[in-house]
Design an enzyme around this catalytic site. Structure first.
Site, PDB file in Angstrom:
ATOM      1  N   GLN A 196       0.799  -1.213   0.000  1.00  0.00           N
ATOM      2  CA  GLN A 196       0.000   0.000   0.000  1.00  0.00           C
ATOM      3  C   GLN A 196       0.839   1.273   0.000  1.00  0.00           C
ATOM      4  OE1 GLN A 196      -2.730  -1.612   3.323  1.00  0.00           O
ATOM      5  NE2 GLN A 196      -4.080  -0.320   2.117  1.00  0.00           N
TER       6      GLN A 196
ATOM      7  N   ARG B  72       3.705  -0.237  13.188  1.00  0.00           N
ATOM      8  CA  ARG B  72       3.502  -1.578  12.638  1.00  0.00           C
ATOM      9  C   ARG B  72       3.579  -1.484  11.114  1.00  0.00           C
ATOM     10  NH1 ARG B  72      -1.878  -4.137  11.163  1.00  0.00           N
ATOM     11  NH2 ARG B  72      -1.371  -6.302  10.713  1.00  0.00           N
TER      12      ARG B  72
ATOM     13  N   HIS C 240       1.203  -9.369   4.785  1.00  0.00           N
ATOM     14  CA  HIS C 240       0.043  -8.502   4.609  1.00  0.00           C
ATOM     15  C   HIS C 240      -0.375  -8.558   3.141  1.00  0.00           C
ATOM     16  CE1 HIS C 240      -2.176  -4.895   6.529  1.00  0.00           C
ATOM     17  NE2 HIS C 240      -2.800  -5.209   5.402  1.00  0.00           N
TER      18      HIS C 240
ATOM     19  N   ASN D  18      -1.640 -10.984   8.670  1.00  0.00           N
ATOM     20  CA  ASN D  18      -2.654  -9.950   8.810  1.00  0.00           C
ATOM     21  C   ASN D  18      -3.937 -10.419   8.135  1.00  0.00           C
ATOM     22  OD1 ASN D  18      -3.442  -6.930   9.279  1.00  0.00           O
ATOM     23  ND2 ASN D  18      -4.040  -7.375   7.172  1.00  0.00           N
ATOM     24  N   GLU D  19      -4.999 -10.502   8.907  1.00  0.00           N
ATOM     25  CA  GLU D  19      -6.352 -10.758   8.397  1.00  0.00           C
ATOM     26  C   GLU D  19      -6.445 -11.918   7.403  1.00  0.00           C
ATOM     27  OE1 GLU D  19      -8.059  -6.207   8.867  1.00  0.00           O
ATOM     28  OE2 GLU D  19      -7.781  -7.023   6.850  1.00  0.00           O
TER      29      GLU D  19
ATOM     30  N   ASN E 235      -8.108  -6.169  14.519  1.00  0.00           N
ATOM     31  CA  ASN E 235      -8.454  -5.137  13.547  1.00  0.00           C
ATOM     32  C   ASN E 235      -9.969  -4.971  13.558  1.00  0.00           C
ATOM     33  OD1 ASN E 235      -5.763  -5.212  12.954  1.00  0.00           O
ATOM     34  ND2 ASN E 235      -6.000  -5.829  10.821  1.00  0.00           N
TER      35      ASN E 235
ATOM     36  N   TYR F   7     -13.333  -2.470  12.492  1.00  0.00           N
ATOM     37  CA  TYR F   7     -13.879  -1.336  11.758  1.00  0.00           C
ATOM     38  C   TYR F   7     -15.368  -1.124  12.012  1.00  0.00           C
ATOM     39  CZ  TYR F   7      -9.402  -0.982   9.457  1.00  0.00           C
ATOM     40  OH  TYR F   7      -8.067  -0.807   9.232  1.00  0.00           O
TER      41      TYR F   7
ATOM     42  N   GLU G 186      -5.357  -2.396  14.061  1.00  0.00           N
ATOM     43  CA  GLU G 186      -5.928  -1.500  13.062  1.00  0.00           C
ATOM     44  C   GLU G 186      -7.269  -0.995  13.559  1.00  0.00           C
ATOM     45  OE1 GLU G 186      -6.406  -2.692   8.986  1.00  0.00           O
ATOM     46  OE2 GLU G 186      -4.486  -3.764   8.953  1.00  0.00           O
TER      47      GLU G 186
ATOM     48  N   TRP H 127      -5.074   3.001  12.005  1.00  0.00           N
ATOM     49  CA  TRP H 127      -4.946   2.805  10.557  1.00  0.00           C
ATOM     50  C   TRP H 127      -5.507   4.041   9.860  1.00  0.00           C
ATOM     51  CZ3 TRP H 127      -2.435  -0.786   7.810  1.00  0.00           C
ATOM     52  CH2 TRP H 127      -2.598  -0.742   6.417  1.00  0.00           C
TER      53      TRP H 127
ATOM     54  N   GLU I 261      -5.576   1.722  -1.466  1.00  0.00           N
ATOM     55  CA  GLU I 261      -6.567   1.009  -0.659  1.00  0.00           C
ATOM     56  C   GLU I 261      -7.118  -0.193  -1.434  1.00  0.00           C
ATOM     57  OE1 GLU I 261      -8.606  -0.419   2.252  1.00  0.00           O
ATOM     58  OE2 GLU I 261      -7.094   1.139   2.492  1.00  0.00           O
ATOM     59  N   TRP I 262      -6.197  -1.090  -1.806  1.00  0.00           N
ATOM     60  CA  TRP I 262      -6.548  -2.350  -2.447  1.00  0.00           C
ATOM     61  C   TRP I 262      -7.466  -2.139  -3.651  1.00  0.00           C
ATOM     62  CZ3 TRP I 262      -2.745  -4.978  -0.829  1.00  0.00           C
ATOM     63  CH2 TRP I 262      -2.289  -4.859   0.478  1.00  0.00           C
TER      64      TRP I 262
END
Length: 457
Positions: free
Chosen positions: A30, A87, A131, A175-176, A298, A300, A364, A410, A417-418
Site C-alpha cells: 500500500q 507496525r 500482509h 494480517n487478516e 483489527n 472497523y 488497526e 490505521w 486502498e486495495w
C-alpha cells in the site's frame, strides 16, 4: 477551535494504563512503491492490480507513497507526532522474489534501514510478515491452496528474523487471513481474484498452518513476542443461524484453531458441502495452536444480519444463503461502513471472556473520509470524532478488565486502498500522490495530543 481544544477544555484526563502503546500502521504494497527495484519479484497484487477491471481506475501500487525512497522522512514525521510504535509489513517478494530460496540481501537491506531509523527516532518497530503480497511464483503453484506455501512462509519468516530479530521484539505472522482466504479465493475481489469456495477453505487452513509453522521457527530463533492479527467483527441479529454463519467464517474459524486447537464444529459441518476438509492433516491443529503472546485485533464495524429467504449467498461468507446483511441507518465512513464505537468494546470484552489469558492489541482501527487539502490544511474533524469515540470504547473495555496493551491507528499515510485504489483516504497524513507531499491532517495533530497526555479529556 484548535486541534487540542477538546483536551484543553477539561481539567481531567481519561487516562490509559502506564506503558500503553500508541502508534500507527501501514502495509508494504500500500505504501512502498518501487515494485521493480532492489531485486523485488512480482506479487499477486502486482498481477491483480494490472488486470483490467480489478482495481478502481486501473490504479496500482507501482509508486504508491514512494515510502521505499522516503522512509527516513516518514519516520521523522512519525516521531514529530509522538508515535511510540509503528507496525509495518515486510514484502515477501522483496525478500524472496520467487517465494523460496536464498534471501535477497537488497530487499532485507531496506527493512534493515527502516528498523534502524525507527530505533533512532525512539519508535518501536512491530513487524507483520504477511500482509497479502504473496509472491506470484507461489500463486502460480497454487498459492495458499497449496500446502507447500505454508512451508515456504515459515522459511521466509525465519530469513527475516535472522536479519532483524536483534532489533524487533514483536512479530506478527499474518494480517487478516479472512481477507486473504475468502476475499481472495472465494469472492475474487482481492488478489489473487479466484472464485472457488472449496479453494477458500483450503487457503484458510494453509494460512493458519503457515502461522503455526512460522511460530515454531520464530520461537526457536528466540522471538520474544509472537502474534497474529485478525479482522474481527461482532455479528448482530435476532436469528441465531443468521448470526452463526458469518460469525463462523469471519471470526471463529480463525480464532478457535489458534487459541483452542480446534475448528468450530458448526463451521466444519456447514462447509462440508464445499469441501471434505482432507487438507487438514493429523497434527496440524497442534502446530496452529502453538502459544502466542499477543492477539492483534483489527476492528472497523459490526456485521448486521437478518433472515432473508431466497437471498443468494454473500460471496465473502460462503454458505450464507437466505441471510441478508443490512446496513443500518446512521453515520457511515466513505467506505459505507457504519460507525459504531460500542462494537469495539463489545468485541474486546467478548474476546477477553471467550479466549482468556491472551493480551490484546488493536492493530488497526480508523476510517476513510473524503478529505480535501485546502490552504495547506486538512480539516478532518469527522476522523477526530471517530477516533475519540473508539479510544473511549477501548478505555471502557480496559475498565471492564480487558488486558489491552496498545492502539495502532490505521493508517499513517493515505495509500493504495486495495481494490479501491487511491479513491479512499484512511491516513492521518494526507498524501498528494502527484508530488508525494505529506501534510499531517488535523486528526494527526489531535492524536499527537492524545499520545502526549496518554488519554482523553
Amino acid at each position: 477551535m484548535t486541534v487540542s481544544a477538546d483536551l484543553a477544555r477539561g481539567a481531567e484526563v481519561l487516562e490509559f494504563p502506564q506503558g500503553f502503546v500508541w502508534g500507527t500502521a501501514t502495509a508494504s504494497y500500500q505504501i512502498e512503491g518501487a515494485t521493480r527495484e532492489g531485486g523485488r519479484g512480482p506479487s499477486i497484487w502486482d498481477t491483480f492490480s494490472a488486470t483490467p477491471g480489478k482495481v478502481f481506475q486501473g490504479h496500482t501500487g507501482e509508486v504508491a507513497c514512494d515510502h521505499y525512497h522516503r522512509h527516513r522522512d516518514d519516520v521523522a514525521l512519525m516521531a514529530s507526532l509522538g508515535m511510540s510504535a509503528y507496525r509495518f509489513s515486510v514484502a515477501w517478494p522483496r525478500v524472496q522474489p520467487s517465494g523460496s530460496g536464498p534471501a535477497n540481501p537488497h530487499g532485507l537491506d531496506f527493512y534493515d534501514r527502516l528498523v534502524d531509523d525507527l530505533h533512532a527516532a525512539g519508535i518501536t518497530p512491530i513487524v507483520t510478515l504477511y500482509h497479502w503480497d504473496l509472491p506470484q511464483a507461489l500463486e502460480d503453484r497454487g498459492g495458499w491452496t497449496n500446502r507447500d506455501t505454508a512451508e515456504r512462509f515459515a522459511e521466509y519468516s525465519a530469513a527475516v528474523f535472522r536479519r532483524l530479530g536483534d532489533r524487533v521484539e514483536t512479530w506478527t505472522t499474518l494480517n487478516e487471513p479472512w481477507c486473504s482466504a475468502f476475499l481472495g479465493y472465494a469472492a475474487g475481489i482481492h488478489a489473487p481474484g479466484r472464485t472457488d469456495v472449496a479453494a477458500s477453505f483450503a487457503a484458510a487452513h494453509h494460512l493458519l498452518l503457515g502461522h503455526g509453522l512460522a511460530t515454531g521457527e520464530l520461537r526457536a530463533l528466540g522471538a520474544k513476542q509472537i502474534s497474529i492479527t485478525h479482522a474481527l467483527s461482532p455479528v448482530r441479529g435476532s436469528d441465531p443461524d443468521a448470526v452463526a454463519v458469518p460469525d463462523g467464517i469471519m471470526n471463529r474459524i480463525f480464532l478457535d484453531p489458534v487459541l483452542r486447537g480446534v475448528y468450530p464444529a458448526d463451521v466444519v459441518a456447514r462447509a462440508s458441502r464445499f469441501t471434505d476438509w482432507s487438507f487438514v492433516r493429523d497434527g496440524d491443529l497442534e502446530l496452529i495452536s502453538r502459544p502466542i503472546d499477543l492477539l492483534g485485533v483489527n476492528y472497523y464495524n459490526p456485521t448486521f444480519t437478518e433472515p432473508r429467504p431466497g437471498e443468494p449467498a454473500n460471496p465473502v461468507f460462503p454458505g450464507s444463503e437466505g441471510i441478508g446483511f443490512p446496513v443500518p441507518d446512521g453515520p457511515k465512513t466513505a467506505m459505507g461502513w457504519p460507525i459504531e464505537a460500542a462494537g469495539l468494546t463489545e468485541l474486546l470484552v467478548s474476546l477477553s471472556r471467550d479466549y482468556p489469558g491472551v493480551p490484546l492489541m488493536i492493530t488497526e482501527n480508523g476510517a476513510a473520509f473524503d478529505d480535501t487539502l485546502i490552504g495547506g490544511r486538512v480539516d478532518d474533524r469527522r476522523r477526530v470524532e471517530f477516533l475519540d469515540a473508539h479510544f473511549r470504547a477501548a478505555h471502557a473495555a480496559i475498565e471492564a478488565g480487558v488486558d489491552l496493551r496498545g492502539y495502532l491507528v490505521w493508517s499513517f499515510l493515505d495509500n493504495f486502498e486495495w481494490a479501491y485504489g487511491y479513491d479512499k483516504r484512511f491516513g492521518l497524513v494526507y498524501v498528494d500522490y502527484a508530488t508525494q507531499e505529506r501534510v499531517p491532517k488535523d486528526s494527526a495533530k489531535w492524536y499527537a495530543e492524545v499520545i502526549r497526555r496518554n488519554g482523553l479529556a
